[in-house]
Design a protein around this motif. Structure first.
Motif, PDB file in Angstrom:
ATOM      1  N   LEU A 115       0.826  -1.206   0.000  1.00  0.00           N
ATOM      2  CA  LEU A 115       0.000   0.000   0.000  1.00  0.00           C
ATOM      3  C   LEU A 115       0.862   1.258   0.000  1.00  0.00           C
ATOM      4  CD1 LEU A 115      -2.681   1.497   0.176  1.00  0.00           C
ATOM      5  CD2 LEU A 115      -2.651   1.129   2.656  1.00  0.00           C
ATOM      6  N   ILE A 116       1.894   1.267   0.823  1.00  0.00           N
ATOM      7  CA  ILE A 116       2.773   2.443   0.897  1.00  0.00           C
ATOM      8  C   ILE A 116       3.492   2.664  -0.433  1.00  0.00           C
ATOM      9  CG2 ILE A 116       4.870   3.337   2.002  1.00  0.00           C
ATOM     10  CD1 ILE A 116       3.831   1.976   4.607  1.00  0.00           C
ATOM     11  N   ALA A 117       3.949   1.566  -1.061  1.00  0.00           N
ATOM     12  CA  ALA A 117       4.615   1.689  -2.366  1.00  0.00           C
ATOM     13  C   ALA A 117       3.654   2.220  -3.424  1.00  0.00           C
ATOM     14  CB  ALA A 117       5.177   0.332  -2.791  1.00  0.00           C
ATOM     15  N   ALA A 118       2.419   1.711  -3.422  1.00  0.00           N
ATOM     16  CA  ALA A 118       1.431   2.183  -4.398  1.00  0.00           C
ATOM     17  C   ALA A 118       1.078   3.643  -4.151  1.00  0.00           C
ATOM     18  CB  ALA A 118       0.180   1.312  -4.334  1.00  0.00           C
ATOM     19  N   ARG A 119       1.052   4.045  -2.883  1.00  0.00           N
ATOM     20  CA  ARG A 119       0.798   5.457  -2.568  1.00  0.00           C
ATOM     21  C   ARG A 119       1.918   6.342  -3.113  1.00  0.00           C
ATOM     22  NH1 ARG A 119      -3.110   8.500  -1.341  1.00  0.00           N
ATOM     23  NH2 ARG A 119      -2.233   9.463   0.526  1.00  0.00           N
ATOM     24  N   ALA A 120       3.157   5.847  -3.070  1.00  0.00           N
ATOM     25  CA  ALA A 120       4.263   6.611  -3.635  1.00  0.00           C
ATOM     26  C   ALA A 120       4.083   6.804  -5.138  1.00  0.00           C
ATOM     27  CB  ALA A 120       5.593   5.913  -3.331  1.00  0.00           C
ATOM     28  N   VAL A 121       3.621   5.744  -5.831  1.00  0.00           N
ATOM     29  CA  VAL A 121       3.369   5.860  -7.271  1.00  0.00           C
ATOM     30  C   VAL A 121       2.227   6.847  -7.525  1.00  0.00           C
ATOM     31  CG1 VAL A 121       2.733   4.621  -9.375  1.00  0.00           C
ATOM     32  CG2 VAL A 121       4.233   3.539  -7.700  1.00  0.00           C
ATOM     33  N   GLN A 122       1.212   6.827  -6.670  1.00  0.00           N
ATOM     34  CA  GLN A 122       0.149   7.825  -6.770  1.00  0.00           C
ATOM     35  C   GLN A 122       0.736   9.237  -6.660  1.00  0.00           C
ATOM     36  OE1 GLN A 122      -2.951   7.102  -3.776  1.00  0.00           O
ATOM     37  NE2 GLN A 122      -4.447   7.303  -5.407  1.00  0.00           N
ATOM     38  N   GLY A 123       1.685   9.395  -5.747  1.00  0.00           N
ATOM     39  CA  GLY A 123       2.327  10.701  -5.581  1.00  0.00           C
ATOM     40  C   GLY A 123       3.066  11.136  -6.833  1.00  0.00           C
ATOM     41  N   ILE A 124       3.701  10.169  -7.519  1.00  0.00           N
ATOM     42  CA  ILE A 124       4.383  10.491  -8.773  1.00  0.00           C
ATOM     43  C   ILE A 124       3.368  10.985  -9.807  1.00  0.00           C
ATOM     44  CG2 ILE A 124       5.695   9.512 -10.694  1.00  0.00           C
ATOM     45  CD1 ILE A 124       6.950   7.554  -8.654  1.00  0.00           C
ATOM     46  N   GLY A 125       2.245  10.269  -9.917  1.00  0.00           N
ATOM     47  CA  GLY A 125       1.217  10.702 -10.850  1.00  0.00           C
ATOM     48  C   GLY A 125       0.668  12.077 -10.501  1.00  0.00           C
ATOM     49  N   GLY A 126       0.442  12.316  -9.211  1.00  0.00           N
ATOM     50  CA  GLY A 126      -0.057  13.612  -8.788  1.00  0.00           C
ATOM     51  C   GLY A 126       0.936  14.727  -9.044  1.00  0.00           C
ATOM     52  N   ALA A 127       2.231  14.433  -8.894  1.00  0.00           N
ATOM     53  CA  ALA A 127       3.267  15.444  -9.123  1.00  0.00           C
ATOM     54  C   ALA A 127       3.320  15.874 -10.583  1.00  0.00           C
ATOM     55  CB  ALA A 127       4.631  14.893  -8.700  1.00  0.00           C
ATOM     56  N   VAL A 128       3.011  14.968 -11.482  1.00  0.00           N
ATOM     57  CA  VAL A 128       2.962  15.314 -12.901  1.00  0.00           C
ATOM     58  C   VAL A 128       1.643  16.006 -13.240  1.00  0.00           C
ATOM     59  CG1 VAL A 128       2.995  14.358 -15.240  1.00  0.00           C
ATOM     60  CG2 VAL A 128       4.523  13.427 -13.498  1.00  0.00           C
ATOM     61  N   LEU A 129       0.566  15.552 -12.604  1.00  0.00           N
ATOM     62  CA  LEU A 129      -0.770  16.046 -12.938  1.00  0.00           C
ATOM     63  C   LEU A 129      -1.044  17.447 -12.390  1.00  0.00           C
ATOM     64  CD1 LEU A 129      -3.620  15.527 -14.062  1.00  0.00           C
ATOM     65  CD2 LEU A 129      -4.161  14.352 -11.913  1.00  0.00           C
ATOM     66  N   ALA A 130      -0.707  17.693 -11.127  1.00  0.00           N
ATOM     67  CA  ALA A 130      -1.127  18.936 -10.471  1.00  0.00           C
ATOM     68  C   ALA A 130      -0.610  20.201 -11.165  1.00  0.00           C
ATOM     69  CB  ALA A 130      -0.708  18.910  -9.004  1.00  0.00           C
ATOM     70  N   PRO A 131       0.699  20.327 -11.440  1.00  0.00           N
ATOM     71  CA  PRO A 131       1.131  21.547 -12.119  1.00  0.00           C
ATOM     72  C   PRO A 131       0.586  21.661 -13.537  1.00  0.00           C
ATOM     73  CG  PRO A 131       2.961  20.002 -11.933  1.00  0.00           C
ATOM     74  CD  PRO A 131       1.853  19.463 -11.095  1.00  0.00           C
ATOM     75  N   ALA A 132       0.306  20.523 -14.187  1.00  0.00           N
ATOM     76  CA  ALA A 132      -0.249  20.584 -15.538  1.00  0.00           C
ATOM     77  C   ALA A 132      -1.651  21.171 -15.529  1.00  0.00           C
ATOM     78  CB  ALA A 132      -0.260  19.187 -16.164  1.00  0.00           C
ATOM     79  N   THR A 133      -2.434  20.912 -14.466  1.00  0.00           N
ATOM     80  CA  THR A 133      -3.776  21.509 -14.399  1.00  0.00           C
ATOM     81  C   THR A 133      -3.688  23.022 -14.320  1.00  0.00           C
ATOM     82  OG1 THR A 133      -3.923  21.368 -11.973  1.00  0.00           O
ATOM     83  CG2 THR A 133      -4.694  19.470 -13.234  1.00  0.00           C
ATOM     84  N   LEU A 134      -2.767  23.524 -13.500  1.00  0.00           N
ATOM     85  CA  LEU A 134      -2.627  24.979 -13.368  1.00  0.00           C
ATOM     86  C   LEU A 134      -2.051  25.584 -14.642  1.00  0.00           C
ATOM     87  CD1 LEU A 134      -2.889  27.482 -11.656  1.00  0.00           C
ATOM     88  CD2 LEU A 134      -0.681  26.963 -10.612  1.00  0.00           C
ATOM     89  N   THR A 135      -1.104  24.892 -15.261  1.00  0.00           N
ATOM     90  CA  THR A 135      -0.520  25.407 -16.500  1.00  0.00           C
ATOM     91  C   THR A 135      -1.562  25.446 -17.619  1.00  0.00           C
ATOM     92  OG1 THR A 135       1.625  24.502 -15.845  1.00  0.00           O
ATOM     93  CG2 THR A 135       1.373  25.127 -18.145  1.00  0.00           C
ATOM     94  N   LEU A 136      -2.443  24.451 -17.687  1.00  0.00           N
ATOM     95  CA  LEU A 136      -3.526  24.479 -18.669  1.00  0.00           C
ATOM     96  C   LEU A 136      -4.371  25.746 -18.498  1.00  0.00           C
ATOM     97  CD1 LEU A 136      -4.964  20.832 -18.831  1.00  0.00           C
ATOM     98  CD2 LEU A 136      -3.855  22.092 -20.689  1.00  0.00           C
ATOM     99  N   ILE A 137      -4.667  26.086 -17.261  1.00  0.00           N
ATOM    100  CA  ILE A 137      -5.485  27.274 -17.006  1.00  0.00           C
ATOM    101  C   ILE A 137      -4.731  28.547 -17.363  1.00  0.00           C
ATOM    102  CG2 ILE A 137      -6.523  28.663 -15.161  1.00  0.00           C
ATOM    103  CD1 ILE A 137      -7.380  26.056 -13.840  1.00  0.00           C
ATOM    104  N   MET A 138      -3.470  28.629 -16.957  1.00  0.00           N
ATOM    105  CA  MET A 138      -2.699  29.856 -17.172  1.00  0.00           C
ATOM    106  C   MET A 138      -2.421  30.098 -18.652  1.00  0.00           C
ATOM    107  SD  MET A 138      -0.065  29.832 -13.931  1.00  0.00           S
ATOM    108  CE  MET A 138       0.522  31.495 -14.247  1.00  0.00           C
TER     109      MET A 138
END
Length: 521
Positions: A115-138
């Motif tokens: 579970l902890i390892a999968a959560r880390a992979v989720q964090g990797i996906g979120g790290a790529v996704l989150a700034p892209a959402t803001l950049t799309l808006i800007m």
């Protein structure tokens, strides 16, 4: 190929589209942000059930949160730079796909390590996704007022996602299983992915645009760092600073591991010192790498901007207190007050609403007041709220001992998050939008990871460090942790006094956004 001097070259604006298209882009970006925030709130509600089901220790329970947070914090800058170099659409789709797949792996986990390892992979996906959402808006909303409204909506999603996550997490944990708090991301992720494939704009990456215009490397000057495209002719992915991302991620992980280890070991234990030393050494390596590589994650010159540097320090202090608040109050309400997961989720609703109200107030005021008054007010309210929470008792109740200070802390968070992001991104060139948004979000995540490690460790040590402390010991530990959280927000309030006090002092640069509100992940 343009023959204009580098200082006169600008990136062509994205194609002008109708209101329906821009509304769809905003919906896609906000929906992705909603999914990420929903996941965080849901997980907080299910932590006690995860601990019981998988036989986790108190430290293991922390790692369910921190595995995600550390991967997110360490790779956010890489994700922000990827949005600049290879395009927001590509990074958005990659991050969303990774996050959705990792959610499935989390739900299927049959032990704590998986579970902890999968959560880390989720964090990797979120790290790529989150700034892209803001950049799309800007990059979609270039007119200041339209951008302010779009970023205000994007920021408000954090409160809405938190409220929905609290209730949905309680419902799923109460009537189904903690595994469904992860499975719920799968249909949402697939729906957003489909919409993004059909409607997300293929805005040219900064690297491709600059290369086409003949831009060359050069110092950024007072306005900001050099455009990433100026570093040779390799493809965008070739200029991603992987050594920097690896050193900062592993360094932060070692540092947090050392801090968490002090809950069961003394500060003089060899493995504690070794972890802390490795963490500090790798963070020093990160600074050296950033000064040497051609395309650093953080061009060190950018930190010479007074407003940007101070805003990120304030964000670290803010994140240190706020991440731990949700974590510790969820445990206190379920383990001490005896609330069910569903009731805890419902009790979280007023505070989530307070975040939304604070964000909306900031949206309307920040352009007139500048960031400083709102930040000082917000952090002052949160400081008072944490001092109040430090007096929680075993025999208390949510209505008499938690509700009012919890709402004050959350209202302060809502008031502060928008102006601190506005201050950090004011005057940033559109080609560096991913860097600026990634940096301010990284500061929040770094603060959150370190703050959770510190405050949860303080709570555990005060409770005696045993595997099953009693209600009295748990309450004393949480009270001490909230007292230190008040210190963090008080320091953030003091740091805010160094930020611009008038709107024109944080006004936009030639190609960057003004003090428009933004928000955290």
């Amino acid at each position: 190929m343009s023959n204009a001097p580098p200082e006169l070259r600008t990136e062509p604006p994205p194609p002008t589209r109708g209101a329906a298209w821009t509304g769809m882009v905003l919906l896609i970006a906000c929906s992705a942000q909603f999914m990420v925030v929903l996941d965080v709130a849901i997980v907080n509600m299910a932590l006690p059930d995860m601990k019981a089901s998988l036989g986790l220790s108190a430290a293991g329970q922390q790692w369910i949160v921190n595995a995600y947070t550390l991967a997110f914090a360490g790779l956010l800058l890489l994700g922000g730079r990827a949005a600049d170099l290879v395009g927001a659409r590509r990074t958005f789709l990659a991050g969303l796909s990774t996050f959705t797949a990792a959610s499935l792996a989390c739900g299927l986990a049959d032990n704590g390590a998986t579970l902890i390892a999968a959560r880390a992979v989720q964090g990797i996906g979120g790290a790529v996704l989150a700034p892209a959402t803001l950049t799309l808006i800007m990059t979609t909303f270039t007119e200041p007022r339209a951008r302010a409204r779009a970023m205000g909506a994007w920021s408000s999603v954090n409160g809405v996602g938190g409220a929905a996550g609290s209730v949905i997490g309680g419902l799923l944990t109460e009537y189904s299983s903690w595994r469904w708090v992860f499975y719920v991301n799968i249909p949402i992720g697939i729906a957003i992915l489909t919409a993004a494939l059909l409607h997300a704009p293929a805005v040219p990456a900064a690297s491709a645009t600059a290369s086409a215009s003949g831009a060359s490397a050069g110092p950024a000057g007072p306005a900001g760092p050099a455009a990433p495209a100026g570093h040779g002719g390799r493809g965008g992915l070739g200029r991603l600073d992987l050594p920097g991302a690896l050193s900062v991620t592993v360094g932060l992980t070692a540092l947090v591991y050392g801090i968490i280890s002090t809950a069961s070991s003394s500060w003089t234990s060899p493995h504690v010192w070794a972890a802390l030393a490795v963490g500090i050494a790798l963070l020093a390596v990160f600074v050296v790498v950033e000064s040497k590589v051609a395309a650093p994650l953080v061009p060190l010159a950018v930190l010479r901007r007074r407003t940007l540097a101070i805003a990120n320090l304030v964000m670290i202090g803010l994140g240190s207190a706020m991440f731990a608040m949700w974590f510790l109050l969820s445990l206190y309400m379920q383990q001490v007050l005896g609330c069910s997961a569903l009731r805890t989720g419902l009790y979280f609703l007023p505070s989530c609403l307070a975040v939304v109200i604070g964000a909306r107030i900031s949206t309307h005021l920040v352009r007139r007041t500048g960031p400083r008054p709102l930040l000082v007010t917000g952090m002052g309210l949160s400081t008072f709220g944490f001092l109040w929470l430090s007096g929680i008792t075993v025999g208390g109740s949510f209505a008499t001992g938690v509700a009012a200070p919890f709402v004050l802390c959350a209202l302060g968070l809502g008031l502060a998050m928008l102006p601190v992001t506005a201050a950090a991104t004011a005057g940033v060139d559109r080609r560096e939008a991913g860097l600026a948004s990634g940096l301010v979000n990284t500061s929040r995540q770094v603060g959150g990871a370190l703050g959770l490690a510190i405050l949860a460790t303080i709570a555990s040590r005060t409770a005696g460090g045993s595997s099953s402390p009693g209600a009295q010991a748990l309450t004393a530990g949480y009270g001490h942790a909230f007292l230190v959280a008040a210190l963090f927000t008080a320091c953030a309030a003091l740091g805010s006094l160094l930020l611009p006090g008038r709107p024109d002092q944080a006004g936009p640069g030639p190609a960057g956004p003004g003090p428009t509100p933004g928000g955290p992940r």
